[in-house]
Design a protein around this motif. Structure first.
Motif, PDB file in Angstrom:
ATOM      1  N   GLY A 134      22.005 -55.129  94.192  1.00  0.00           N
ATOM      2  CA  GLY A 134      22.255 -54.243  95.192  1.00  0.00           C
ATOM      3  C   GLY A 134      22.678 -55.007  96.518  1.00  0.00           C
ATOM      4  N   ILE A 135      23.772 -55.021  97.016  1.00  0.00           N
ATOM      5  CA  ILE A 135      24.421 -55.439  98.496  1.00  0.00           C
ATOM      6  C   ILE A 135      24.391 -54.175  99.176  1.00  0.00           C
ATOM      7  N   PRO A 141      22.837 -51.048 105.800  1.00  0.00           N
ATOM      8  CA  PRO A 141      23.590 -51.898 105.241  1.00  0.00           C
ATOM      9  C   PRO A 141      23.145 -53.191 104.776  1.00  0.00           C
ATOM     10  N   GLY A 142      24.024 -53.892 103.990  1.00  0.00           N
ATOM     11  CA  GLY A 142      23.713 -55.103 103.452  1.00  0.00           C
ATOM     12  C   GLY A 142      24.736 -56.020 103.354  1.00  0.00           C
ATOM     13  N   GLU A 166      26.286 -49.238 103.719  1.00  0.00           N
ATOM     14  CA  GLU A 166      27.450 -50.138 103.668  1.00  0.00           C
ATOM     15  C   GLU A 166      27.095 -51.347 103.235  1.00  0.00           C
ATOM     16  N   GLY A 167      28.012 -51.742 102.362  1.00  0.00           N
ATOM     17  CA  GLY A 167      27.894 -53.216 101.537  1.00  0.00           C
ATOM     18  C   GLY A 167      28.785 -54.009 101.940  1.00  0.00           C
ATOM     19  N   THR A 168      28.903 -55.452 102.144  1.00  0.00           N
ATOM     20  CA  THR A 168      29.929 -56.210 102.337  1.00  0.00           C
ATOM     21  C   THR A 168      29.518 -57.491 101.541  1.00  0.00           C
ATOM     22  N   THR A 193      33.070 -46.568 103.111  1.00  0.00           N
ATOM     23  CA  THR A 193      33.988 -47.505 102.620  1.00  0.00           C
ATOM     24  C   THR A 193      33.235 -48.758 102.566  1.00  0.00           C
ATOM     25  N   ASN A 194      33.292 -49.805 101.541  1.00  0.00           N
ATOM     26  CA  ASN A 194      32.568 -50.963 101.330  1.00  0.00           C
ATOM     27  C   ASN A 194      33.616 -52.022 100.939  1.00  0.00           C
TER      28      ASN A 194
END
Length: 441
Positions: A134-135, A141-142, A166-168, A193-194
């Motif tokens: 999981g990011i 966030p991650g 949030e993940g990026t 939104t990711n």
């Protein structure tokens, strides 16, 4: 409802912060399994004010334990707590493969993991259930960044972001593999939104593409955005072309920060769909002032096609989307003028030319294709002609029979390109009656 999407601003913020040139950080989860928490003590700070700590330093993990797989039946869970979320976790200069069980980056507060300087990283390799990664999921966030020459492999699913978290993921010149599960950017979130960026000659290899790989296409507040940049590719096992038009139309699958064009091609030979990015046209992109024209040529005569583009340093003529070479009556295959001597019926088809500019700016597309021109023979009516408007990259076999019920005999195999396939049966002149069909092998 209009959705405003500006992925370029987010990517540029990472660039300005210097995070695409150095290591990043993990987050974690509290779980009933054995957890190892990121708790960095040995840190350093760069000129931009970013603070880092090394993954392989025991002083940076609670209890002095560097996470590795010891028992394949155990799945470790790692995380950054909110109070030390600004410390970037770096996997760097590692000639060995760093392999761990379950990983969560961002749980409990913001976190960043950087895999850089030729490092090799693996997660999800354990026998403890579905060891997904999981990011920014299940909380965030991650951020995950894979730098030039480095690679990361996730055995299970890679989930990026969920809901309002949030993940990026930034694949910046490195390689990302997801061989055993799904990529899910906003897969099952309920808002937010990711992002996943694939840039700087990076590669991403996916087991397949699912309907929710980039969330719900066109659904406000529950989408993922994939931005493919210069020299990069996304390779998908299986034919994924059916998903791409909707994602492109909804600005979820974009190229060059939304300024370029996505190319999606399925190769039936190796059963892969490849996504690449075409850079936007700019001042140094060749522009055609003269496109080749349709013409009719006598059998045995000479066909001449001419084009002109500027600025251009070279040309490559194409016949039914395949590059031409000089010889067997063909000359000028790499110049502005193509000549075909002793023209044959089998040379009827669609001709085009690609103009290139090797001096083009790195921000501009360095080539442009002309419009297609059809060259026919004046005795064309002597021979049956089959026109196949196929799917780019797909293979088609033309067959004939002397009665509609068959049996049918194959006489031509062709792979579709950007234009139609024109097949001429030169064995059936004038009044010979035949029935034709086209199949896919």
């Amino acid at each position: 409802m209009k959705i405003e999407i500006n992925p370029s601003q987010r990517l540029k913020m990472l660039l300005l912060a210097g995070l695409l040139a150095v290591p990043l950080a993990f987050k974690a989860t509290a779980a009933t399994r054995e957890d190892i928490q990121w708790s960095p003590l040995d840190t350093w700070t760069d000129d931009s004010g970013n603070t880092y700590a090394a993954w392989d330093d025991a002083n940076n993990w609670a209890g002095g334990i560097v996470p590795v797989i010891v028992d394949p039946n155990q799945a470790f869970t790692f995380y950054n707590a909110a109070y030390n979320s600004t410390v970037i976790c770096v996997v760097s200069n590692n000639s060995q493969v760093t392999s761990v069980g379950q990983l969560m980056c961002g749980f409990g507060g913001a976190g960043t993991l950087l895999v850089n300087n030729g490092a090799h990283f693996q997660a999800g390799f354990s026998g403890f259930g579905d060891s997904w990664t999981g990011i920014g999921f299940v909380a965030g966030p991650g951020t995950l960044i894979i730098g030039p020459g480095s690679d990361a492999t996730f055995a299970g699913h890679l989930w990026v972001g969920q809901g309002s978290t949030e993940g990026t993921v930034v694949v910046n010149g490195g390689t990302l593999h997801i061989p055993g599960g799904e990529l899910g950017v906003s897969w099952n979130g309920n808002g937010g939104t990711n992002y996943i960026y694939v840039t700087n000659n990076a590669s991403v290899y996916l087991r397949d593409w699912a309907s929710s790989t980039l969330g719900q296409p066109g659904a406000p507040g529950n989408i993922g955005i994939m931005d493919i940049g210069a020299g990069s590719q996304v390779v998908i096992t299986n034919n994924a072309l059916s998903y791409m038009p909707t994602l492109i139309a909804s600005n979820q699958l974009i190229a060059f920060e939304g300024n370029g064009t996505i190319s999606a091609v399925y190769n039936p030979g190796n059963n892969t769909t490849v996504l690449t990015a075409l850079a936007p046209q700019g001042p140094t992109t060749p522009q055609f002032s003269l496109n080749p024209s349709n013409s009719i040529v006598g059998i045995g005569g000479t066909a001449t096609l001419t084009a002109a583009a500027s600025p251009a340093t070279g040309y490559q003529w194409m016949f039914n989307s395949a590059p031409l070479t000089n010889g067997n009556g063909v000359s000028g295959a790499t110049t502005a003028t193509l000549t075909i001597a002793n023209f044959k019926a089998t040379e009827t088809g669609v001709y085009s030319v690609v103009a290139t500019n090797t001096a083009a700016s790195s921000s501009d597309r360095n080539y442009t294709a002309s419009t297609g021109a059809t060259v026919a023979a004046d005795s064309f009516n002597l021979y049956p002609v089959i026109t196949i408007n196929g799917v780019n990259g797909s293979t088609y076999v033309s067959q004939y029979a002397t009665s509609v019920g068959g049996p049918y005999t194959s006489f031509s195999t062709n792979t579709a390109g950007a234009g139609p396939i024109i097949v001429v049966d030169t064995t059936s002149p004038l009044s010979m009656a035949k029935f034709y069909r086209v199949i896919q092998p």
